[in-house]
Design a protein around this motif. Structure first.
Motif, short mmCIF file in Angstrom:
data_model
loop_
_atom_site.label_atom_id
_atom_site.label_comp_id
_atom_site.label_asym_id
_atom_site.label_seq_id
_atom_site.Cartn_x
_atom_site.Cartn_y
_atom_site.Cartn_z
N VAL A 61 6.77 -1.98 4.20
CA VAL A 61 5.96 -1.86 4.97
C VAL A 61 6.34 -0.81 6.18
O VAL A 61 5.59 -0.24 7.02
CB VAL A 61 5.71 -3.19 5.89
N SER A 62 7.75 -0.44 6.21
CA SER A 62 8.36 0.50 6.94
C SER A 62 8.70 1.84 6.34
O SER A 62 9.06 2.74 6.94
CB SER A 62 9.64 0.14 7.39
N ALA A 63 8.12 1.92 5.05
CA ALA A 63 8.36 3.24 4.23
C ALA A 63 7.69 4.20 4.80
O ALA A 63 6.64 4.26 5.65
CB ALA A 63 7.67 3.19 2.81
N GLY A 64 8.44 5.37 5.17
CA GLY A 64 8.04 6.62 6.16
C GLY A 64 8.28 6.63 7.42
O GLY A 64 7.65 7.61 8.05
N PRO A 122 0.64 -1.16 -0.19
CA PRO A 122 0.04 -0.12 0.03
C PRO A 122 0.71 1.18 -0.05
O PRO A 122 1.88 1.14 0.08
CB PRO A 122 -0.72 -0.14 1.34
N PRO A 123 -0.02 2.31 0.10
CA PRO A 123 1.07 3.77 0.32
C PRO A 123 1.71 3.58 1.73
O PRO A 123 1.31 2.78 2.40
CB PRO A 123 -0.15 4.68 0.31
N PRO A 124 2.66 4.66 1.84
CA PRO A 124 3.25 4.30 3.07
C PRO A 124 2.72 4.81 4.23
O PRO A 124 3.29 4.29 5.45
CB PRO A 124 4.47 5.60 3.00
N LEU A 167 5.23 -5.41 12.74
CA LEU A 167 4.58 -5.50 14.14
C LEU A 167 5.45 -4.54 14.94
O LEU A 167 5.07 -4.01 16.10
CB LEU A 167 4.56 -6.79 14.51
N ALA A 168 6.86 -4.51 14.57
CA ALA A 168 7.95 -4.00 15.35
C ALA A 168 7.63 -2.43 15.00
O ALA A 168 7.93 -1.58 16.10
CB ALA A 168 9.13 -4.36 14.91
N ALA A 169 7.50 -1.86 13.82
CA ALA A 169 7.74 -0.42 13.60
C ALA A 169 6.25 0.26 13.38
O ALA A 169 6.39 1.53 13.55
CB ALA A 169 8.73 -0.19 12.45
N SER A 170 5.40 -0.23 12.94
CA SER A 170 4.07 0.42 12.31
C SER A 170 3.43 1.11 13.36
O SER A 170 2.83 0.44 14.46
CB SER A 170 3.20 -0.36 11.50
#
Length: 651
Positions: A361-364, A314-316, A589-592
């Motif tokens: 998944v960690s973009a941005g 998806p988008p960031p 799970l760690a960063a979002s």
């Protein structure tokens, strides 16, 4: 969205080409062909826009053409315009010829690139499937027919050779794969129909090249085409077991080309009443493709056409549904809400999928100021997890047994990564690691593990080695680091599990196989069930400390973890992942920030798993499922008590 969705426009082109052939050699009406060519062009353009948007927003431009399962289908993006150019040339020669020539150049370029890629890539035989015939075989033979139509006679012969020799080489590899390697998964099983395409497409091209005469080449191609058609009859029961989806369109072009060849033979043999025969053949073909189209439209209407295993990135800043206890953070949340049994929380879904990477998944996300520990961070998906967290600004500590290898990884990443020694089966090593930690710990990724030890092996304390490493060692480490996690204010613990947990609960009365024969698979399975239960128990205990604990299934990735099973994966190749894809769920799970406060759950393919009342036989469904016994609170409390006693932790 995956590139095999271009099979729809390719299939409509096949039907349109059959009607065009009927008009040219048997005098059938022209208007069905013209109508179908317009439909094919519209479908191709719509698919191209949809697919390009999906790929660009998902950041998959670099990875799409290297995907071992779906990359060959990207060639259809330029092959379909060749067919459209040929059709357009019948009405506006200059425009049609221009479209054809541009598409021809792009097709040859794509075929050359793919051929080179397959030479340098570390492809296993089991990764091949008939879709690999598309870039050079289908592209070359369709180009040969188009060149003949536009009067490029020498180039037509060149492209015929290009496609035919590619067929002999690649077709041999693929047949060996089909004869000797494990069966294709259901998602790719329809591609077996493509095996019929080379002789029939070559036969149609040859009739255009030689002026519609029957000669030894035409007869030889027809003979092999007849064999492949009879083979398809044997495969119909196999095809019927395949769930409907984009892959079904693999049938359409191959069968349409076969009908075209039959019509060409009617004309070449000057069969009496050939117009009536051609009309009958084309009517049957049209009804079959129309049924396929109607079913596709219905599935698109109820959003069940594209399978979840191919869901894209998806988008960031995606919106994620958190269930009734945590309402959506973004209004008009687009994520799906899947109801569970009464009294249960809603299942969490995200716009990411099996093919999303840790970077996507960690973009941005900015992790500057965060401190992380990754166990087993010197190999496999651990390396990619460390790399991604460091890229986002976190200070990462590799907790590894082999510090020399860890230092090599740290030097390669070079972003404030440090290395510390940790042996998960030695309590003294774990205690020393925790005692030496200073300050808060924001992220703990329990990534290390062992799998399928061939014989029963106890750790120094007498526990079965897989249970000791995968669960007890991480239990001891996490509980000893609890003060540091609590000090972080919102710390996250991610525990790597596996779909193997579906093969066994924790056998509480015989964890160490003292009363039953040792089974490597069951030992690994119960260790991963214990991991899930730890996430449930720790998540409940530490909620007031702001600590979340979740379990994740990274999927099937070829890493040193499989060293005790010959280094090979049993999972079908199209469901296997790269290390970048395998690390994505851990990193999510760690960063979002969208998963803040979510705890005690089990995720795979960047989605919360679906509870099942029995172990699925289908590998794809197995990977999306979770066993209720592995999330049961009573079982979680029981495993906590056993583990605390085993490692000497008092609460």
């Amino acid at each position: 969205m995956t590139p095999n969705t271009f099979g729809t426009s390719f299939g409509v082109c096949g039907l349109a080409q059959a009607w065009s052939t009927g008009h040219a050699v048997a005098g059938t009406p022209r208007w069905p062909a013209d109508t179908l060519w317009i439909i094919a062009a519209v479908v191709w353009l719509a698919t191209l826009i949809w697919y390009a948007d999906n790929v660009i927003r998902g950041g998959r431009l670099r990875t799409e053409v290297s995907d071992p399962a779906f990359a060959p289908f990207t060639a259809l993006i330029v092959i379909v315009p060749m067919l459209l150019g040929i059709a357009l040339g019948g009405h506006a020669r200059a425009a049609g010829e221009a479209v054809f020539v541009v598409a021809l150049v792009l097709t040859v370029a794509a075929g050359s690139w793919f051929s080179g890629q397959w030479i340098v890539a570390d492809l296993q035989l089991a990764q091949w499937h008939p879709g690999y015939l598309l870039p050079t075989v289908a592209g070359g033979l369709i180009a040969a027919g188009g060149c003949a139509v536009f009067g490029y006679d020498t180039l037509a012969m060149v492209m015929f050779g290009y496609g035919t020799i590619s067929w002999l080489i690649l077709g041999s590899i693929i047949l060996v794969r089909l004869f000797t390697a494990p069966a294709l998964s259901s998602a790719l099983r329809p591609t077996i129909a493509i095996e019929m395409a080379p002789p029939v497409v070559a036969g149609n091209a040859w009739f255009l090249v030689n002026g519609g005469r029957i000669d030894a080449v035409a007869a030889g191609l027809a003979g092999y085409a007849a064999l492949m058609a009879l083979v398809q009859l044997r495969l119909f029961p196999v095809y019927r077991q395949v769930p409907f989806g984009p892959g079904w369109w693999a049938y359409s072009f191959s069968y349409a080309a076969a009908f075209s060849l039959a019509v060409n033979w009617l004309g070449a043999e000057q069969v009496p009443d050939r117009t009536a025969w051609a009309m009958a053949l084309l009517a049957v073909l049209t009804l079959a493709v129309a049924a396929l189209g109607v079913r596709t439209v219905r599935r698109l209407a109820n959003a069940s056409y594209l399978p979840s295993v191919t869901s894209t990135s998806p988008p960031p800043t995606p919106a994620i549904w958190h269930g009734p206890r945590d309402p959506p953070r973004i209004e008009d949340c687009p994520s799906r809400r899947i109801p569970l049994p009464p009294g249960e929380d809603m299942r969490i879904t995200t716009p990411y999928g099996a093919r999303s990477t840790a970077d996507e998944v960690s973009a941005g996300i900015d992790l500057t100021g965060k401190r992380a520990v990754v166990t087993g961070g010197a190999s496999g998906i651990g390396v990619e997890t460390v790399r991604t967290l460091a890229r986002r600004g976190a200070a990462v500590t590799l907790a590894v047994r082999d510090t020399e290898r860890g230092r090599q990884v740290a030097e390669d990443i070079g972003r404030g990564v440090e290395v510390r020694q940790l042996e998960l089966t030695h309590h003294a090593s774990i205690a020393a690691f925790a005692a030496e930690w200073r300050g808060p710990l924001h992220l703990l990724i329990n990534n290390a593990g062992v799998m399928a030890l061939p014989s029963l092996t106890p750790d120094p304390q007498g526990w079965e080695f897989q249970f000791a490493t995968n669960h007890l060692g991480h239990f001891a480490l996490t509980t000893r680091l609890h003060p540091a996690l609590a000090a972080a204010g919102g710390a996250r613990v991610v525990c790597l599990s596996s779909s193997a947990h579906l093969f066994s609960p924790v056998v509480f009365d015989d964890i160490n196989f003292k009363f039953r024969p040792y089974d490597a698979t069951l030992a690994y399975a119960q260790s991963k069930t214990a991991v899930n239960l730890f996430a449930v128990a720790a998540g409940a205990r530490w909620r007031d400390d702001g600590i979340t604990v979740n379990a994740v299934n990274p999927g099937a990735i070829a890493t040193p973890l499989q060293r005790h099973v010959g280094g090979k994966l049993a999972t079908p190749v199209e469901l296997q992942k790269t290390t970048e894809q395998g690390a994505s769920t851990s990193v999510l799970l760690a960063a979002s920030p969208q998963l803040e406060g979510i705890s005690g759950r089990y995720f795979n393919d960047n989605q919360e798993a679906v509870p099942t009342d029995q172990r699925p036989a289908d590998v794809d469904e197995l990977n999306r499922s979770v066993a209720p016994y592995s999330l049961n609170p009573e079982n979680a409390e029981r495993i906590w008590a056993i583990s605390a006693a085993a490692v000497g932790i008092n609460e």
